[in-house]
Design a protein around this motif. Sequence first.
Motif, PDB file in Angstrom:
ATOM      1  N   PRO A 308       5.104  52.137  11.444  1.00 54.96           N
ATOM      2  CA  PRO A 308       3.660  52.161  11.691  1.00 54.96           C
ATOM      3  C   PRO A 308       3.054  53.557  11.680  1.00 54.96           C
ATOM      4  O   PRO A 308       2.237  53.899  12.528  1.00 54.96           O
ATOM      5  N   ASN A 309       3.462  54.379  10.721  1.00 58.89           N
ATOM      6  CA  ASN A 309       2.845  55.696  10.599  1.00 58.89           C
ATOM      7  C   ASN A 309       2.158  55.791   9.241  1.00 58.89           C
ATOM      8  O   ASN A 309       2.784  55.547   8.200  1.00 58.89           O
ATOM      9  N   ASN A 352      -1.851  59.832  13.258  1.00 59.44           N
ATOM     10  CA  ASN A 352      -1.489  58.510  12.781  1.00 59.44           C
ATOM     11  C   ASN A 352      -2.674  57.565  12.947  1.00 59.44           C
ATOM     12  O   ASN A 352      -2.932  57.086  14.048  1.00 59.44           O
ATOM     13  N   ASN A 355      -3.462  53.318  14.702  1.00 57.32           N
ATOM     14  CA  ASN A 355      -2.353  53.010  15.581  1.00 57.32           C
ATOM     15  C   ASN A 355      -2.648  53.625  16.940  1.00 57.32           C
ATOM     16  O   ASN A 355      -3.281  54.689  17.009  1.00 57.32           O
ATOM     17  N   TRP A 357      -0.633  55.078  18.824  1.00 58.50           N
ATOM     18  CA  TRP A 357       0.129  56.312  18.962  1.00 58.50           C
ATOM     19  C   TRP A 357      -0.280  57.269  17.854  1.00 58.50           C
ATOM     20  O   TRP A 357      -0.016  57.024  16.689  1.00 58.50           O
ATOM     21  N   ARG A 410       7.380  59.092  17.601  1.00 61.58           N
ATOM     22  CA  ARG A 410       7.780  57.755  17.175  1.00 61.58           C
ATOM     23  C   ARG A 410       7.878  57.670  15.652  1.00 61.58           C
ATOM     24  O   ARG A 410       6.942  58.036  14.958  1.00 61.58           O
ATOM     25  N   THR A 413       9.658  51.133  14.453  1.00 63.09           N
ATOM     26  CA  THR A 413       9.222  50.136  15.422  1.00 63.09           C
ATOM     27  C   THR A 413      10.074  48.881  15.304  1.00 63.09           C
ATOM     28  O   THR A 413      10.826  48.713  14.338  1.00 63.09           O
ATOM     29  N   ARG A 419       4.500  45.980  16.770  1.00 60.30           N
ATOM     30  CA  ARG A 419       4.416  47.153  15.900  1.00 60.30           C
ATOM     31  C   ARG A 419       4.019  48.432  16.629  1.00 60.30           C
ATOM     32  O   ARG A 419       4.374  49.518  16.213  1.00 60.30           O
ATOM     33  N   SER A 420       3.297  48.325  17.710  1.00 57.83           N
ATOM     34  CA  SER A 420       2.924  49.500  18.501  1.00 57.83           C
ATOM     35  C   SER A 420       3.427  49.413  19.932  1.00 57.83           C
ATOM     36  O   SER A 420       3.009  50.198  20.779  1.00 57.83           O
ATOM     37  N   MET A 423       8.941  51.286  20.362  1.00 55.48           N
ATOM     38  CA  MET A 423       9.012  52.369  19.386  1.00 55.48           C
ATOM     39  C   MET A 423      10.310  53.165  19.527  1.00 55.48           C
ATOM     40  O   MET A 423      10.799  53.381  20.628  1.00 55.48           O
TER      41      MET A 423
END
Length: 466
Positions: A308-309, A352, A355, A357, A410, A413, A419-420, A423
């Motif tokens: 998820p980046n 990112n 998201n 994060w 992170r 995932t 997904r968030s 991590m």
Amino acid sequence: MKTRPNFIKSVLIATIISSNAAYAKTDVRALTLKEISYKTIDYALKTQIQSASDKNYLRGEFPTKIQSTLIPSLVGVGEAFSKDDEASGFTTASVLNLLSQIYLDHPELQTESPINQIPQSVQAGVNTFSRYASTGTYNFYPSRVINGQSVRRPINMRLFPLWHGFTNVPNDADTTSVVLTSLLLNSKINKTPLTIPQSTYDVFSNFTDVNRNPMFYNYFEGRKNTGAFMTWLLDEKSPDMPHFYFARTAKGERIPFIKNDVDCIVNANVLKLLALGKVTTAARANSCQMLNDMIDANEHSSCGVYYPNTLNLSFVLGRAKQAGETCITPKSEQKILQMILKMQNGDGSWVNEKNIWQDPIITTAFALDALLHFSKPSDHKTYIALMYGVHFLLKSMKQKDAAMYWNAERFFTATAIARSLIMWQSAAFTNSVIASVLLKMHVAFPQYTASNYLTLNFDVNPGGQK
């Protein structure tokens, strides 16, 4: 007698001053990026497990920390206020691939410390892969024998029994591709004989996204029957696979959510392996087409089920290009460059997007690495973006005693549904990406010290876009 207390006081003061001097922070401004990168590589290498008696890891593995948030912890997955250790061939291989490439990219530095320690580190790491292997491919988790049955699941993560079967997963294309890449790079570095049979490469094409209904995450992303590589190396229609999410562990390995999935980074990792091994498979063209389509549609932030980046795709595709993969079109490369330049913030960082994060450290490192692979450092807009990006990293660097490093952020995932929320973090991975970037920047601009980056004039906008 009156002079003795003064003598003792003087000795104590001298000791304190000496102690403080020993642990005083180094003045980074006087250092070159090469010197800082060496400190960073040394830090990453020192995280490698050295003890044969470690309860979680084998000697040679790189540790991972799993960060669970409140929601999964409430249903029995992970600790909400601490981090679990996670032994994974995937993490160790990912770090080894970065360190190996640093070593191979700089033959003129291979006798210098700590670069000269990389071959031994890589060999120690690949020696641990056997516990993740079966039938020529690899699993994310090590094998464990429970009640006489071999199972796969996290080794030290807080996990309610309800989830034991759910996490008994089959081998996957992602772990297999990054592990095989490590083996190929180790073969180059340590001159170890290695033959990967064509049948192993062909396994990836045995599990492709054709004639099937998509997993829910892919469905909502509009991704169906792409013909690209799928993540899990197991037939989702097999009657031998449990088709109930929470079937007992004894029922056997099963794909999470019972549906295979298509992840852009997994596909890029497979393509990198194929290029490095100088082989091809039937699904390669479909994978290339899907990735080019995703880039054209600007799906960077959403195409990764397990990554998820926003800038991870650009990072891995740059590495695939370096390995010899040519399927990303010039148009796609230009779109990647334009996206990265537009995303840079006024302080030189990247974050990112889309998201919870933001992870500015590793996102900035991904951006800089991709720029160095898809553009020339001397190109004006790229040059400005690189200068300010390095400025941000240097400003964010930590020091402790003689060490220079960045906090782990992170990079992976659990699944689409979390997904968030769950991590993976690796200090060695984060710092190895940054070390690689800094060393390449030193080669590109050897005349600059850290001071040149730290004293930039911020009247000039990073990236030339804002």
